[in-house]
Structure formats: structure tokens, C-alpha cells
Design an enzyme around this catalytic site. Structure first.
Site, PDB file in Angstrom:
ATOM      1  N   SER A   1       0.868  -1.175   0.000  1.00 27.39           N
ATOM      2  CA  SER A   1       0.000   0.000   0.000  1.00 27.39           C
ATOM      3  C   SER A   1       0.904   1.223   0.000  1.00 27.39           C
ATOM      4  CB  SER A   1      -0.870  -0.001   1.270  1.00 27.39           C
ATOM      5  OG  SER A   1      -1.466   1.261   1.494  1.00 27.39           O
TER       6      SER A   1
ATOM      7  N   TYR B   1      -1.888   0.117  10.693  1.00 29.78           N
ATOM      8  CA  TYR B   1      -1.865  -0.343   9.306  1.00 29.78           C
ATOM      9  C   TYR B   1      -0.562   0.047   8.631  1.00 29.78           C
ATOM     10  CZ  TYR B   1      -3.530  -1.128   4.515  1.00 29.78           C
ATOM     11  OH  TYR B   1      -3.677  -1.568   3.218  1.00 29.78           O
TER      12      TYR B   1
END
Length: 259
Positions: free
Chosen positions: A145, A158
Site C-alpha cells: 500500500s 496499518y
């Protein structure tokens, strides 16, 4: 003058890929794209009903397994390798849990994200790496990501998990020098899928929809799947080490143009 180019290495007649997290979103889109490109695909996820629907739609093989389970991954590796060579592993299973600041974030959320994004990727990669090497032209794709490259408020857990997952890719590439295996990192920014934000916010649809509110054309799951298949279909001496992609409206993890 005609240039004499070196002959390309022989390519197997049938390429075979394993895609984790294949029951929805980017994983399902990747299965569709690979099948359309002529690959045999083993779609892996926890939800049997969704996998059955994907198999009926695409002709992919399916395997119900949880990448956070040692036993499931051992079974996955045994069943997949028994079915023939493995040429690509797309480590797509992952996700975010919560968006609380560091001071108040839940340890269980962090633990869950590390178990899924980091250790899940590690488990499946370790289990299938011998088969990928043995194929003579293997690929390991790690779906990280833009959170693996920067940070943002409320994203601590995250971000930490995706940074750790990225290091699996960067380190493994170094460790496989001289082996016939490429290691590819795909790092998407804002992707509007049916479940990512909904899962992050514990099923709160209003919060999930607000993530994309006013954004002109976030990435789609198919956009990312297209990038995955592009990297896998380059000549095998070409390694796309890292591909970072965002919608035009997003210029960083914290700056997004909204109407």
C-alpha cells in the site's frame, strides 16, 4: 541493418498462479484478469460461497484457507503443489482494522493486522517458495500500500504492518539473487472496493463511504489487478521491483482533492 536480438527463454505453455484474499476486491479482480490472460489460477480465501461464485464465473480452481493458520497454509501448499508447477504467488490477503490514534488504538487491532498482512504473507511465501524456484520462472507479488511508504494520522497500525510487509519483499529480493524468481511489490493508494473501508470501520457504512466522498475516480480493484497482471507478463528477465499507483486526485496519503 537488422539487429540480431538474443532468443527469449522458453516460456511454459501453461502458467499457474495462486492468489490469496481472492473472495472480493483486488484479489477477485486479479483472478479475473489472470484467467482472461490464459493463466490457470488457484483462488484462495476463507469464504467458500464467494469462491464458488468466482469459480463458476472464471473457471478458476478454488481453495478455502486462512493465511493466518499454520495448518491451513500447510494444506494449501500440499494441495497446490500436487496440482502442478506454480509460477506466481500473489500475496493479496490483507486489510486494515480501526483508525484510532496511537494513544488509544487497540492492541488487538494491531495484532490482527500484523497476523494477516505480515505473517500471512510470510507463511504463504515460505510455503510456496520452493515450488516457485522449481518452476524455473517464478514470481512473488506482495500487495502492500502507499501506507508502506509513508504515514498518516490514525493509520499507525496499518502503516506499521504494511511497512513490515514491504520489507519481506525488499529483503526476499536480495536473498533470491541468482534464482529464477522475481519479487514484485504493488503499492496502491486510494482504492474504492466493497469491503476494505467497511471492514476497517467495523461495518460502519457511513464512515466507509466518507473515505471516498467527493473524490473524482478513486482507483478500482480492476485498476490494481491490471497492474498486477502487467508486472507478471513482462519478459521474465525484467523485474518490476516496485509499482506505486494512486488515483490522480490523490497526491499523498494525506492530500486528496475532493469536490
Amino acid at each position: 541493418m537488422t539487429q540480431n536480438l538474443p532468443a527469449s527463454p522458453a516460456v511454459p505453455e501453461q502458467l499457474r498462479a495462486v492468489v490469496t484474499g481472492a473472495s472480493s476486491g483486488i484479489g477477485a479482480a486479479t483472478v479475473r484478469r489472470l484467467r482472461a490472460a490464459g493463466w490457470d489460477v488457484v483462488a484462495v480465501a476463507r469464504r467458500a460461497d464467494r469462491l464458488a461464485a468466482l469459480a463458476a464465473e472464471t473457471g478458476a480452481s478454488v481453495l478455502v484457507a486462512d493465511v493466518t493458520s499454520d495448518d491451513d497454509v500447510a494444506r494449501l501448499a500440499a494441495e497446490v503443489t500436487a496440482g502442478g508447477p506454480v509460477h506466481a504467488l500473489v500475496n493479496n490477503a490483507g486489510g486494515a482494522q480501526g483508525a484510532a490514534p496511537i494513544a488509544s488504538s487497540a492492541l488487538e487491532d494491531w495484532r490482527g493486522m500484523f497476523e494477516l498482512n505480515v505473517l500471512g504473507t510470510l507463511r504463504v511465501t515460505q510455503a510456496l517458495l520452493p515450488a516457485l524456484v522449481a518452476s524455473g520462472r517464478g514470481d512473488v507479488v506482495v500487495m502492500t500500500s502507499t501506507a508502506a511508504h509513508d504515514t498518516y494520522p490514525g493509520g499507525g497500525g496499518y502503516v506499521a504492518a504494511k511497512h513490515a510487509e514491504r520489507q519481506i519483499a525488499t529483503t526476499l529480493r536480495l536473498e533470491l539473487i541468482g534464482q529464477p524468481v522475481r519479487v514484485i511489490e504493488i503499492a496502491p493508494g486510494m482504492v474504492a472496493t466493497e469491503e476494505f473501508s467497511l471492514n476497517r470501520f467495523g461495518g460502519d457504512a457511513a464512515k466507509a463511504e466518507a473515505v471516498y466522498a467527493g473524490v473524482d475516480a478513486p482507483l478500482t480493484a480492476d485498476d490494481v489487478a491490471d497492474a498486477v497482471v502487467w508486472t507478471l507478463t513482462r519478459p521474465h528477465h525484467v523485474n518490476i521491483d516496485q509499482l506505486v499507483m494512486r488515483p490522480r486526485a490523490q497526491v499523498s496519503n494525506t492530500q486528496v482533492a475532493r469536490a
